[in-house]
Design an enzyme around this catalytic site. Structure first.
Site, PDB file in Angstrom:
ATOM      1  N   TRP A  47       0.842  -1.210   0.000  1.00 17.10           N
ATOM      2  CA  TRP A  47       0.000   0.000   0.000  1.00 17.10           C
ATOM      3  C   TRP A  47       0.873   1.254   0.000  1.00 17.10           C
ATOM      4  CZ3 TRP A  47      -0.764   4.322   2.971  1.00 17.10           C
ATOM      5  CH2 TRP A  47      -1.937   5.057   2.729  1.00 17.10           C
ATOM      6  N   HIS A  48       2.006   1.127   0.717  1.00 20.07           N
ATOM      7  CA  HIS A  48       2.887   2.288   0.821  1.00 20.07           C
ATOM      8  C   HIS A  48       3.701   2.529  -0.443  1.00 20.07           C
ATOM      9  CE1 HIS A  48       1.899   2.002   5.093  1.00 20.07           C
ATOM     10  NE2 HIS A  48       2.308   3.244   5.187  1.00 20.07           N
ATOM     11  N   GLY A  49       3.904   1.508  -1.222  1.00 24.03           N
ATOM     12  CA  GLY A  49       4.652   1.724  -2.456  1.00 24.03           C
ATOM     13  C   GLY A  49       4.792   0.450  -3.255  1.00 24.03           C
TER      14      GLY A  49
END
Lengths: 466, 363
Positions: free
Chosen positions: A315-317
């Site tokens: 989700w963060h990258g």
């Protein structure tokens, strides 16, 4: 349009607030929708149709779930909604990551090279949570498209959270009250958030830039860099949440807290109950618990944890470093749950906090290292295996230059300032002084933040592209 | 004060501040030039249906909102005070102050850049001035004379000049380090003071073969707010700008070779312009010819230069019949033959150490 910009603070916001309180109450959601669309269009005109399509999908799917007769039909439309939203996220955020990895097998699939629509990770998660909650019967489908679109696009939280659950503001979309108390609370949160971002987070970002530009690094310089990065991420992201919550309150919405002094945690488990709370609870409620949570046998539980943290990382990258970042936490969380939790409860809190700090700072090494090679270089440097001096002149210069910034950031990351102010307010004699000083302090903070803005230029939030 | 009153004051005060910012932005006259920052200020970007909200338009609009913010210089000053006095940082936007002296933090040595500067000197010397006496002189940055006890990192001048000396085979080095000190430079500007260049003139004369008599009359213009003054955004006391003249200098004739227009050796009218240092030879001009019609010797000098030479060349004028200044930041070196016919002139490369460290600026 960024919150920390003159165009937002001195053009967009005063106009929107003024018009909001002038228009009749029944028009206020429509006005907020128009303002939010303008806000998004200003920063991302090209991908506006993607957001509009996702909103329409969520709205229609909610109605279809509500109208469906029988659990199979309801489940079908819920899955359809999740697939639709997920597909958008997959294509825009993860397609090239997948293609790059497939191409490692010898294929030569061309990259899509699509830009990442602003806020897509936030609004798709909001819409998914809405349709799942409709499916679960936790809320009725929203029949009013304007109200639904207002919920999704509400500009304070549109591009960087918190991830607002429909159930928490459904009533507030219909009826909400406004008062000077709420307005001033909102101003307080907004100004404090703005100050955290501009006065602290940006200063730490400048330190990070100086580190990256330096060709005279040292072991201490690396540790200071990752400490700065940790603090910068906290101040940057929590500042945005403060501003979102503050602006929400100005417009009569009570948004949930998203950060609770996470850097004062005494374990990684506790950290994730305090950091980006809206994401953590979303993953818990919509992935972890449906998979069985911890009410399963040990191997399945391990699998569940790994899947949730794979999601968290990705989700963060879209990168293997983020996958490793998620995996790092998965392993530590399992160890804490199975082995360390009792020990952490019984050791002095100073030791448990040290334990936490020694784990959390290296975690951001994964976060920051875009390639495996960078990761190896960074860890080698931090552990003294990279043929670097312990300290050098560059390190001393920047440590000296940023010492007060670090001090303010470290103290500010704790609850000490707010506890101190609360203690002063609890004193009847000092309450009058505090009440007089507070408006003055807020004005000084706003003017100071404005001074930094005017002196600088482009000033993005870190979570801008999630 | 009760909570109720406080809430009202905060709410109303907040809106007053924001709306004041908006109103002043909309109705105050716009600045076209910033004298403190020495640049044009962004105006409202032209609107059209195709441009509206394009990335280019929004970037310009964002810059416009910053450039035209009311009391911009005051806010910059507030920021500088907060950085230095509250956050106790060592520099603000890479500008730092020691006493009343303003410096810029430029200390990373780019050895590749220095080698490229050396290659450029050799190329020009060999290709265009094979029969001439060619020299180069490196002007130390003022920060190199600041007190090292203050803890500011500075460019390794010794290493930089060492690389240049080792790599440059076609030009003779002239060291100017010992001929300058902290007082040789303006406090609020990057440049050296003309009245402090007599030892530099002696050193150059010794190498190039002339003997300065150093007889001048001084004229002082004040207050001089140098380039660093605006960048510092602080209330630093200004400098004075002094220029020196004698009969030879007063009789000198300067011409902008590209525009074909005359220039003044010293133009006091430029003291009130955006960059007062333009008093010297009109400021940044690509190619200048300076003629001394009363020169005793028919010697000619070609100087490849940056802005420092503007204040040095008038002092050299009495000893040459013609001095041609070429600024390779504006003229590609392939065009040198358009301006110079090699005829045994003396050739001097006179660059600041900072330019040698950023030789990508040379075309």
């Amino acid at each position: 349009m960024l919150f920390s910009s003159v165009s937002f603070l001195y053009f967009f916001l005063p106009v929107v607030i003024t018009v909001y309180f002038i228009v009749p109450q029944k028009m206020r959601n429509l006005f907020l929708l128009i303002a939010s669309m303008f806000f998004y269009f200003y920063g991302e005109s090209g991908y506006m149709p993607v957001m509009v399509a996702t909103i329409l999908s969520g709205y229609v799917h909610g109605l279809l779930i509500g109208k469906a007769t029988g659990p199979a039909a309801r489940r079908f439309w819920m899955i359809s909604s999740v697939v639709w939203c997920g597909a958008g996220l997959l294509v825009f955020k993860y397609a090239d990551f997948l293609i790059l990895n497939v191409n490692r097998t010898g294929l030569d699939i061309p990259l899509l090279k699509l830009g990442l629509p602003l806020g897509i990770s936030f609004y798709t998660f909001q819409i998914i949570s809405y349709t799942i909650d409709v499916y679960r019967g936790k809320t009725l489908p929203q029949r009013n498209l304007v109200d639904f679109a207002t919920y999704v696009t509400f500009f304070p939280q549109l591009i960087a959270g918190p991830i607002v659950r429909y159930t928490t503001i459904a009533e507030q979309l219909k009826t909400r009250t406004h008062s000077f108390a709420d307005f001033s609370y909102g101003v307080r949160r907004l100004v404090i958030g703005l100050s955290k971002k501009i006065l602290v987070a940006n200063a730490l970002a400048n330190f990070a830039v100086s580190f990256r530009a330096s060709d005279q690094k040292s072991v201490l310089f690396y540790w200071l860099y990752f400490l700065a990065l940790t603090l910068q991420l906290y101040f940057d992201f929590s500042a945005y949440s403060d501003m979102a919550i503050g602006m929400g309150r100005i417009f009569g919405f009570h948004l949930l807290e998203n950060f609770n002094y996470p850097l004062t945690a005494r374990s990684i488990t506790e950290f994730w109950h305090r950091w980006h709370i809206s994401l953590g609870t979303w993953l818990r409620d919509y992935i972890y618990i449906p998979m069985g949570g911890n009410r399963v046998r040990l191997p399945r539980w391990v699998f569940n944890i790994l899947i949730v943290w794979l999601f968290t990382g990705l989700w963060h990258g879209a990168g293997w470093n983020f996958v490793l970042w998620g995996g790092y936490f998965a392993v530590i969380l399992m160890m804490e749950k199975l082995v360390l939790s009792r020990l952490l409860l019984h050791i002095p809190s100073a030791l448990s906090r040290l334990y936490f700090i020694l784990l959390i700072i290296p975690s951001f090494v994964f976060f920051d290292s875009l390639t495996m090679s960078d990761l190896a270089i960074n860890f080698k440097a931090m552990t003294g295996f990279a043929d670097l001096p312990l300290v050098n002149a560059d390190t001393f210069y920047y440590l000296r230059s940023y010492f007060v910034v670090f001090l303010i950031a470290i103290v500010g990351a704790t609850s000490l300032p707010s506890l101190a102010i609360q203690r002063l307010r609890d004193s009847r004699h000092l309450l009058c002084i505090i009440n007089t000083a507070e408006p003055v302090c807020l004005a000084m903070l706003l003017l100071s933040a404005t001074a930094f803005l005017v002196d600088g230029s482009f000033n993005p939030f870190l979570y801008f592209r999630f | 004060m009760s909570e109720q009153h406080k809430s009202k004051i905060i709410a109303v005060g907040f809106m007053v501040l924001l709306l004041s910012g908006l109103m002043t932005h909309l109705f105050c006259p716009k600045e076209s030039v910033s004298y403190s920052e020495r640049r044009l200020m962004q105006q409202f970007p032209p609107l059209s249906a195709s441009r509206l909200f394009s990335k280019e338009w929004t970037e310009k609009f964002e810059l416009y909102t910053l450039d035209q913010f009311v009391l911009r210089d005051r806010f910059r000053q507030l920021k500088a005070l907060l950085v230095f006095d509250v956050f106790r940082q060592m520099d603000n936007n890479k500008i730092y102050v020691i006493g009343q002296d303003v410096f810029k933090l430029e200390y990373r040595l780019d050895e590749e850049s220095v080698r490229k500067a050396s290659d450029r000197i050799d190329d020009i010397a060999l290709n265009y001035f094979a029969g001439s006496k060619v020299f180069y002189a490196l002007i130390p940055d003022k920060s190199m004379y600041a007190d090292p006890a203050t803890g500011y990192p500075i460019l390794d001048y010794a290493r930089l000049s060492g690389i240049l000396e080792a790599e440059t085979g076609s030009a003779v080095p002239i060291s100017l380090y010992d001929e300058l000190d902290a007082d040789s430079y303006f406090r609020t500007d990057i440049h050296w003071k003309q009245e402090e260049l007599l030892l530099v003139l002696d050193k150059l004369g010794h190498s190039l073969g002339f003997e300065p008599d150093n007889q001048y009359t001084e004229k002082t213009l004040a207050p001089f707010y140098g380039g660093y003054y605006g960048q510092s955004a602080l209330n630093i006391s200004p400098d004075e700008l002094t220029y020196l003249y004698n009969d030879a200098i007063l009789n000198g004739e300067a011409t902008d070779r590209i525009k074909g227009e005359p220039l003044k050796i010293y133009n006091p009218d430029d003291f009130r312009s955006v960059d007062p240092y333009n008093v010297f030879l009109g400021g940044p001009v690509a190619v200048i010819d300076v003629i001394n019609p009363v020169a005793e010797a028919k010697r000619e000098l070609v100087i490849f230069r940056d802005s420092y030479a503007s204040s040095l060349v008038p002092l050299m004028l009495p000893y040459y019949s013609r001095i041609t200044l070429i600024d390779l930041r504006y003229v590609p070196y392939s065009k040198i033959p358009e301006f110079i016919k090699p005829a045994g002139q003396d050739v001097l490369f006179l660059y600041s150490a900072l330019l040698a460290n950023s030789s990508f600026l040379l075309r």
